[in-house]
Design an enzyme around this catalytic site. Structure first.
Site, PDB file in Angstrom:
ATOM      1  N   ARG A 205      -7.014 -20.768  -2.400  1.00  0.00           N
ATOM      2  CA  ARG A 205      -6.001 -20.560  -1.365  1.00  0.00           C
ATOM      3  C   ARG A 205      -4.859 -21.565  -1.460  1.00  0.00           C
ATOM      4  O   ARG A 205      -5.047 -22.765  -1.269  1.00  0.00           O
ATOM      5  CB  ARG A 205      -6.630 -20.642   0.028  1.00  0.00           C
ATOM      6  CG  ARG A 205      -5.646 -20.268   1.136  1.00  0.00           C
ATOM      7  CD  ARG A 205      -6.259 -20.390   2.523  1.00  0.00           C
ATOM      8  NE  ARG A 205      -5.283 -20.024   3.535  1.00  0.00           N
ATOM      9  CZ  ARG A 205      -4.287 -20.808   3.940  1.00  0.00           C
ATOM     10  NH1 ARG A 205      -4.139 -22.019   3.425  1.00  0.00           N
ATOM     11  NH2 ARG A 205      -3.433 -20.388   4.859  1.00  0.00           N
TER      12      ARG A 205
ATOM     13  N   LEU B 154      11.099   1.205   7.096  1.00  0.00           N
ATOM     14  CA  LEU B 154      10.482   1.722   5.879  1.00  0.00           C
ATOM     15  C   LEU B 154      11.093   3.095   5.615  1.00  0.00           C
ATOM     16  O   LEU B 154      11.083   3.956   6.511  1.00  0.00           O
ATOM     17  CB  LEU B 154       8.971   1.873   6.046  1.00  0.00           C
ATOM     18  CG  LEU B 154       8.315   2.411   4.777  1.00  0.00           C
ATOM     19  CD1 LEU B 154       8.185   1.321   3.730  1.00  0.00           C
ATOM     20  CD2 LEU B 154       6.955   3.024   5.057  1.00  0.00           C
TER      21      LEU B 154
ATOM     22  N   ARG C 163       8.078   4.631  -4.582  1.00  0.00           N
ATOM     23  CA  ARG C 163       8.137   3.640  -3.488  1.00  0.00           C
ATOM     24  C   ARG C 163       7.096   2.548  -3.706  1.00  0.00           C
ATOM     25  O   ARG C 163       7.357   1.368  -3.454  1.00  0.00           O
ATOM     26  CB  ARG C 163       7.930   4.325  -2.133  1.00  0.00           C
ATOM     27  CG  ARG C 163       8.084   3.356  -0.961  1.00  0.00           C
ATOM     28  CD  ARG C 163       8.070   4.058   0.385  1.00  0.00           C
ATOM     29  NE  ARG C 163       6.770   4.656   0.667  1.00  0.00           N
ATOM     30  CZ  ARG C 163       6.505   5.389   1.753  1.00  0.00           C
ATOM     31  NH1 ARG C 163       7.449   5.633   2.643  1.00  0.00           N
ATOM     32  NH2 ARG C 163       5.301   5.897   1.947  1.00  0.00           N
TER      33      ARG C 163
ATOM     34  N   LYS D 299       6.444  -1.708   1.865  1.00  0.00           N
ATOM     35  CA  LYS D 299       5.257  -1.148   2.520  1.00  0.00           C
ATOM     36  C   LYS D 299       4.121  -2.163   2.367  1.00  0.00           C
ATOM     37  O   LYS D 299       3.200  -2.005   1.566  1.00  0.00           O
ATOM     38  CB  LYS D 299       4.904   0.235   1.934  1.00  0.00           C
ATOM     39  CG  LYS D 299       4.111   1.109   2.912  1.00  0.00           C
ATOM     40  CD  LYS D 299       4.132   2.561   2.499  1.00  0.00           C
ATOM     41  CE  LYS D 299       3.109   3.411   3.231  1.00  0.00           C
ATOM     42  NZ  LYS D 299       3.277   3.531   4.676  1.00  0.00           N
TER      43      LYS D 299
ATOM     44  N   TYR E  75       0.835  -1.198   0.000  1.00  0.00           N
ATOM     45  CA  TYR E  75       0.000   0.000   0.000  1.00  0.00           C
ATOM     46  C   TYR E  75       0.870   1.248   0.000  1.00  0.00           C
ATOM     47  O   TYR E  75       2.090   1.171   0.143  1.00  0.00           O
ATOM     48  CB  TYR E  75      -0.954  -0.003   1.206  1.00  0.00           C
ATOM     49  CG  TYR E  75      -0.295   0.305   2.530  1.00  0.00           C
ATOM     50  CD1 TYR E  75       0.561  -0.607   3.138  1.00  0.00           C
ATOM     51  CD2 TYR E  75      -0.501   1.527   3.169  1.00  0.00           C
ATOM     52  CE1 TYR E  75       1.182  -0.320   4.341  1.00  0.00           C
ATOM     53  CE2 TYR E  75       0.108   1.822   4.385  1.00  0.00           C
ATOM     54  CZ  TYR E  75       0.953   0.890   4.962  1.00  0.00           C
ATOM     55  OH  TYR E  75       1.569   1.188   6.145  1.00  0.00           O
TER      56      TYR E  75
ATOM     57  N   HIS F  96      -0.320 -21.086  -0.846  1.00  0.00           N
ATOM     58  CA  HIS F  96       0.615 -20.019  -0.491  1.00  0.00           C
ATOM     59  C   HIS F  96       1.375 -19.426  -1.681  1.00  0.00           C
ATOM     60  O   HIS F  96       1.466 -18.220  -1.819  1.00  0.00           O
ATOM     61  CB  HIS F  96       1.633 -20.519   0.537  1.00  0.00           C
ATOM     62  CG  HIS F  96       1.049 -20.767   1.896  1.00  0.00           C
ATOM     63  ND1 HIS F  96      -0.032 -21.582   2.102  1.00  0.00           N
ATOM     64  CD2 HIS F  96       1.403 -20.304   3.107  1.00  0.00           C
ATOM     65  CE1 HIS F  96      -0.319 -21.606   3.393  1.00  0.00           C
ATOM     66  NE2 HIS F  96       0.546 -20.843   4.026  1.00  0.00           N
TER      67      HIS F  96
ATOM     68  N   GLU G 158      12.562   2.144  13.978  1.00  0.00           N
ATOM     69  CA  GLU G 158      11.593   3.201  13.660  1.00  0.00           C
ATOM     70  C   GLU G 158      10.401   3.042  14.599  1.00  0.00           C
ATOM     71  O   GLU G 158      10.348   2.097  15.391  1.00  0.00           O
ATOM     72  CB  GLU G 158      11.154   3.098  12.194  1.00  0.00           C
ATOM     73  CG  GLU G 158      10.490   1.778  11.868  1.00  0.00           C
ATOM     74  CD  GLU G 158      10.110   1.631  10.401  1.00  0.00           C
ATOM     75  OE1 GLU G 158      10.035   2.634   9.685  1.00  0.00           O
ATOM     76  OE2 GLU G 158       9.857   0.484   9.991  1.00  0.00           O
TER      77      GLU G 158
END
Ligand SMILES: Cc1ncc(COP(=O)(O)O)c(C=O)c1O
Length: 282
Positions: free
Chosen positions: A101, A204, A53, A148, A34, A103, A180
Site C-alpha cells: 500500500r 459520464l 469507453r 467510469k 469498470y 498511493h 446527471e
C-alpha cells in the site's frame, strides 16, 4: 439455479471461489475502472462503444488495457456462454493490481481483470407507462466524472438518497446546473426539442448518449448539448433518464413537483420506440 461463473484474470471460476488479495488497489484505493454492457440474446448491444469507453477510462488513469477489442469480446463471450444465453448485463472491472500500500502507481504490476454477468432486469412496463419519480440534490462528486471509476462513493450516496425518498433516481445539479443522475444521464424536452448537459468532465458520457444523438438525428428531433438550469429542468415538458439497465424512462415528478402534464410524453414515446428498434436490429 446453478451458481454464476465469473472470469478472474483469465480463469473461469464459480463466483464463490473467485478471490482477490486484500492488497488489490481496487479494494484499497478504489483504483480501477469498470464497464457494464447489456446483452440481448447473448449479443452485446453497442459493444464497440462500451469497449471504446473502457479504453478511454483505462487511458485516463494510466492502466494498460489488458486486451484488444476482439480479445475483450472473446473473454466476454466465455463468461456469457458459461452462464447461459438469455438477456444479461456484463460487468467488467480492471484495477491497477496488487501491490504494497502506497498511493502513487506501483511499478511492474499486473492489472486485475474481472468479468461477471447478471440477468438483465429491465424496468417494469409500469415505469414506462406511468413514468417514474426523482429527487434532486447537489452534485458533490469529484471533477473527473467522465471516467467510469470504481470509486463510486458519491454515486452510492446519491442512489441511497433516492432510495430513502422512495424514488427511482437522484438528479444532481452542480452550482445550479444539471449534471446527471446517480447512474443515468438526464434529458430535458421543451417544445419538441431535446437538450442534455455537454459531454465534459462533469458527467459520464453514457453509451445511450450517443444512441440518443443517433435517434434524434434519424427522427429529426432537434438535440442540443448545453448547460441546463434548475428552472429549465422544472419547466420542461418532459424529462427522461437513460442507462444500460433502465434503457429510457420518462420522469413525471421531481421533488414531488409534476413534470409537464404528469404523463410520459410524445418525445419519450418516439425515442423509446427507436431504442427498441435498435435492439431488434442487433
Ligand atoms: C454516473 C452515470 N451516468 C450515466 C450512466 C449511463 O451510461 P450508459 O448509458 O452507458 O449506461 C451511468 C451508467 O451506469 C452512470 O453510472
Amino acid at each position: 439455479m446453478s451458481e454464476a461463473v465469473v472470469l478472474l484474470n483469465g480463469e473461469l471460476l464459480p463466483l464463490s471461489e473467485a478471490r482477490i488479495p486484500v492488497l488489490d488497489r481496487g479494494f484499497i484505493f478504489g483504483d480501477g475502472i469498470y464497464e457494464v454492457i447489456p446483452l440481448y440474446n447473448g449479443k452485446p448491444f453497442r459493444g464497440a462503444q462500451h469497449l471504446a469507453r473502457l479504453a478511454r477510462s483505462l487511458a485516463a488513469i494510466g492502466i494498460p488495457n489488458p486486451y484488444t477489442e476482439s480479445e475483450w469480446l472473446a473473454q466476454i463471450d466465455r463468461v456469457v456462454r458459461a452462464n447461459g444465453l438469455a438477456d444479461q448485463m456484463v460487468y467488467m472491472q480492471v484495477t491497477r493490481g496488487v501491490a504494497r500500500r502506497a498511493h502513487a502507481f506501483p511499478k511492474d504490476v499486473q492489472p486485475t481483470v474481472l468479468i461477471m454477468t447478471n440477468p438483465l432486469v429491465l424496468p417494469p412496463a409500469q415505469a414506462r407507462e406511468q413514468g417514474v419519480a426523482c429527487v434532486t440534490m447537489e452534485d458533490r462528486r469529484w471533477l473527473n466524472c467522465q471516467i467510469k471509476s470504481v470509486s463510486l462513493l458519491g454515486n452510492v450516496l446519491a442512489a441511497q438518497y433516492a432510495a430513502e425518498h422512495g424514488v427511482t433516481e437522484a438528479i444532481q445539479f452542480r452550482d445550479g446546473y444539471l449534471t446527471e443522475a446517480s447512474s443515468s444521464n438526464v434529458w430535458v424536452v421543451r417544445n419538441g426539442r431535446v437538450a442534455a448537459p455537454p459531454k465534459d468532465n462533469l458527467i459520464l458520457e453514457g453509451i445511450r448518449y450517443g444512441l440518443m444523438e443517433e435517434l434524434c438525428a434519424a427522427m429529426e428531433i432537434p438535440l442540443e448539448a448545453r448547460r441546463l438550469s434548475r428552472e429549465e429542468v422544472f419547466g420542461a415538458d418532459e424529462v427522461l433518464i437513460s442507462s444500460a439497465t433502465k434503457e429510457l424512462l420518462p420522469v413525471v415528478t421531481i421533488d414531488g413537483r409534476t413534470v409537464g402534464d404528469g404523463k410520459p410524453g410524445p418525445v419519450f414515446a418516439r425515442l423509446y420506440a427507436g431504442y427498441q428498434a435498435a435492439k431488434a436490429a442487433l
